[in-house]
Scaffold this motif. Structure first.
Motif, short mmCIF file in Angstrom:
data_model
loop_
_atom_site.label_atom_id
_atom_site.label_comp_id
_atom_site.label_asym_id
_atom_site.label_seq_id
_atom_site.Cartn_x
_atom_site.Cartn_y
_atom_site.Cartn_z
N UNK A 50 0.82 -1.21 0.00
CA UNK A 50 0.00 0.00 0.00
C UNK A 50 0.85 1.26 0.00
N UNK A 51 2.02 1.22 0.67
CA UNK A 51 2.92 2.37 0.63
C UNK A 51 3.36 2.62 -0.81
N UNK A 52 3.75 1.55 -1.51
CA UNK A 52 4.19 1.68 -2.90
C UNK A 52 3.07 2.15 -3.81
N UNK A 53 1.87 1.58 -3.63
CA UNK A 53 0.73 1.98 -4.46
C UNK A 53 0.36 3.44 -4.22
N UNK A 54 0.51 3.89 -2.97
CA UNK A 54 0.18 5.28 -2.64
C UNK A 54 1.21 6.23 -3.24
N UNK A 55 2.49 5.90 -3.12
CA UNK A 55 3.55 6.74 -3.67
C UNK A 55 3.43 6.84 -5.19
N UNK A 56 3.04 5.74 -5.83
CA UNK A 56 2.93 5.70 -7.29
C UNK A 56 1.58 6.20 -7.80
N UNK A 57 0.72 6.68 -6.88
CA UNK A 57 -0.60 7.24 -7.23
C UNK A 57 -1.57 6.19 -7.77
N UNK A 58 -1.26 4.92 -7.60
CA UNK A 58 -2.16 3.88 -8.12
C UNK A 58 -3.44 3.81 -7.29
N UNK A 59 -3.32 3.92 -5.96
CA UNK A 59 -4.52 3.90 -5.12
C UNK A 59 -5.41 5.11 -5.44
N UNK A 60 -4.79 6.24 -5.72
CA UNK A 60 -5.54 7.43 -6.08
C UNK A 60 -6.32 7.21 -7.38
N UNK A 61 -5.68 6.53 -8.33
CA UNK A 61 -6.35 6.23 -9.60
C UNK A 61 -7.52 5.28 -9.39
N UNK A 62 -7.38 4.35 -8.45
CA UNK A 62 -8.47 3.43 -8.14
C UNK A 62 -9.66 4.20 -7.58
N UNK A 63 -9.38 5.17 -6.72
CA UNK A 63 -10.46 6.01 -6.17
C UNK A 63 -11.20 6.71 -7.31
N UNK A 64 -10.45 7.31 -8.23
CA UNK A 64 -11.06 8.05 -9.33
C UNK A 64 -11.79 7.13 -10.31
N UNK A 65 -11.45 5.84 -10.30
CA UNK A 65 -12.11 4.90 -11.21
C UNK A 65 -13.51 4.53 -10.73
N UNK A 66 -13.80 4.78 -9.46
CA UNK A 66 -15.14 4.49 -8.95
C UNK A 66 -16.11 5.51 -9.55
N UNK A 67 -17.17 5.05 -10.22
CA UNK A 67 -18.12 5.97 -10.87
C UNK A 67 -18.66 7.01 -9.89
N UNK A 68 -18.92 8.22 -10.38
CA UNK A 68 -19.35 9.33 -9.53
C UNK A 68 -20.59 8.97 -8.72
N UNK A 69 -21.57 8.33 -9.35
CA UNK A 69 -22.80 7.97 -8.64
C UNK A 69 -22.52 7.07 -7.46
N UNK A 70 -21.62 6.10 -7.66
CA UNK A 70 -21.27 5.20 -6.56
C UNK A 70 -20.53 5.96 -5.47
N UNK A 71 -19.63 6.86 -5.88
CA UNK A 71 -18.90 7.65 -4.88
C UNK A 71 -19.85 8.50 -4.03
N UNK A 72 -20.85 9.08 -4.69
CA UNK A 72 -21.82 9.91 -3.96
C UNK A 72 -22.66 9.08 -3.00
N UNK A 73 -22.83 7.80 -3.32
CA UNK A 73 -23.64 6.93 -2.46
C UNK A 73 -22.89 6.30 -1.32
N UNK A 74 -21.56 6.41 -1.33
CA UNK A 74 -20.77 5.76 -0.28
C UNK A 74 -21.09 6.36 1.10
N UNK A 75 -21.19 7.69 1.17
CA UNK A 75 -21.48 8.34 2.45
C UNK A 75 -22.79 7.87 3.06
#
Length: 475
Positions: free
Chosen positions: A122-147
């Motif tokens: 996870x440290x490596x994925x975070x440094x390489x921005x891969x986890x960030x890209x995974x967050x952005x890959x979640x569709x907006x509607x799903x992201x809005x429904x997470x809360x």
């Protein structure tokens, strides 16, 4: 303070942030004693030494993660060993005992190999921005429904698993299932036996605390959540004294106030057993690492996005500034947990209570982290906060998080179907990651079979396939 945390820019003050940090702590203080209890629950020979080591590791690793969150990400999110992940880790440890014949302590140290590797990944994925890209890959509607989905899960925890009552009839008995779920009060009394009176006290405590928080919030009184929890705690303590003739503070006189650092050094601190990992086979180890990674990644992402949306920290595209730094802090917490001796450290959904109390910067996380360290010396005080009082806060925050549903386009079935699957899945499964996984699968399938495959990004499709494999092959 202003230089580090940019308080004015975030519309907050030192006092508000400290109150928010204390509020967050009070809603998640249960983890300090519960985590070592769970992780040694299968132990026949782990002894008090292992318990003490895990207890101290819980305080130290959580604090380290929160300090990184405070100073690097400047976000008000708290961390601790994740519920569910710690139970799974305890089960894995017990299986290692049966497979290898190692003692429970040695098997626990073998399991820490999994946590360490997961954290490093996870440290490596975070440094390489891969986890960030995974967050952005979640569709907006799903992201809005997470809360809102997390809100329902918090309410389910508050009304359900957070307050379990045991009696001569067994248990645990839960508020929502066994008290309000009973056909009649008489049936509930028969089924719970001697635990019924304690259940009544629990329910009264919970709702008085909840109503206190709501009323104080309505009048915009600062610290309403923590005041409500204190009122609820007092009612519970008085009830114990008057109706059950027990002293709720008795444990304070016999408790150990001195941290057992020697036990930690002997049992958990940098006691990572690579030889034991070789005994159970690297294929099994890799499978477990993948499982822990999937669950932890999406639990963390869901908590960060859901809580940030409640605090209005998301931009117009549903993205949170400094997400990379927040994910990195979470990863550092997991590595610290492996090195000190506890299961995966992750961002806690109870952070939402601090956000509701006004927490907007890393000073909230810093405050909670400092209190976690102090708990190495004052843990007995945290232990006397009744579960019913924390339930009041969890239910209240859960109600507030439902407001995010107003941002969902209910005229678009490709948005509403995944969101409502997630709304049901999170509280039922008790896993944020599982809820997001089912939502992604639902979204992908609907888009593919309604002629809108181009709306599904490659990464979203890959994530959906990974969850399918997780649900049907790995689980």
């Amino acid at each position: 303070m202003e230089k580090f945390f940019k308080l004015k820019e975030n519309g907050t003050t030192v006092k508000t942030e400290i109150v928010a940090g204390l509020t967050t702590f009070m809603t998640m203080a249960y983890i300090i004693a519960l985590n070592p209890n769970l992780l040694t629950g299968f132990s026949q020979n782990g002894g008090k030494g292992l318990w003490n080591g895990i207890f101290l590791a819980t305080c130290i690793a959580s604090a380290i993660g929160m300090f990184v969150m405070a100073f690097l990400a400047n976000k008000p999110f708290a961390m601790a060993p994740g519920m569910g992940l710690n139970s799974f880790f305890a089960f894995v440890t017990a299986q290692i005992v049966s497979i290898t014949g190692l003692s429970y302590t040695e098997s626990f140290q073998t399991g820490l190999v999994i946590i360490l590797i997961e954290g490093i990944i996870f440290v490596l994925l975070s440094v390489l921005n891969i986890r960030d890209k995974i967050v952005n890959a979640i569709p907006l509607g799903v992201r809005l429904g997470i809360g809102p989905a997390i809100g329902l899960m918090l309410m389910n925890i508050g009304l359900g698993s957070n307050c379990g009552i045991y009696s001569d009839k067994g248990g645990p008995f839960f508020v929502l299932r066994d008290f309000f779920g009973a056909l009649t009060a008489g049936f509930a009394k028969i089924s719970m036996g001697s635990g019924y009176s304690m259940m009544v006290l629990t329910v009264i405590t919970m709702f008085v605390g909840l109503f206190t928080i709501i009323i104080l919030s309505r009048y915009k009184i600062k610290g309403s959540v923590i005041i409500g929890m204190l009122v609820a705690s007092i009612i519970y303590w008085v009830g114990e004294i008057v109706f059950f003739h027990t002293n709720p503070f008795a444990s304070l006189s016999s408790a150990s106030w001195v941290p057992q650092f020697k036990d930690m050094a002997e049992n958990t601190l940098f006691k990572i057993n690579f030889k034991g990992a070789a005994q159970i086979g690297w294929f099994t180890i890799i499978t477990l690492i993948v499982t822990f990674c999937i669950i932890d990644m999406f639990d963390t992402i869901g908590t960060l996005v859901g809580t940030a949306s409640k605090a209005n920290m998301l931009d117009k595209d549903g993205n949170m500034p400094n997400m990379k730094e927040a994910l990195f802090a979470d990863a550092v917490g997991t590595v610290a947990g492996a090195c000190t001796g506890t299961s995966t450290v992750t961002t806690f959904v109870e952070s939402a209570s601090g956000v509701e109390a006004g927490g907007r910067t890393g000073l909230t996380a810093l405050t909670t982290g400092i209190i976690f360290l102090l708990c190495m010396f004052i843990a007995p005080i945290a232990a006397i906060i009744p579960a019913a009082a924390t339930s009041s806060a969890l239910i209240y925050v859960g109600i507030l998080m439902l407001s995010g549903l107003k941002n969902i386009d209910f005229n678009d079935i490709t948005q509403t179907a995944p969101v409502f699957i997630m709304l049901l899945a999170m509280p039922v499964s008790g896993s944020i990651g599982h809820g997001i996984g089912l939502a992604l699968i639902t979204y992908t399938v609907i888009k593919l079979f309604t002629g809108k495959a181009k709306d599904v990004s490659i990464l979203t499709f890959i994530l959906s396939v990974i969850f399918l494999v997780k649900f049907f092959l790995v689980a």
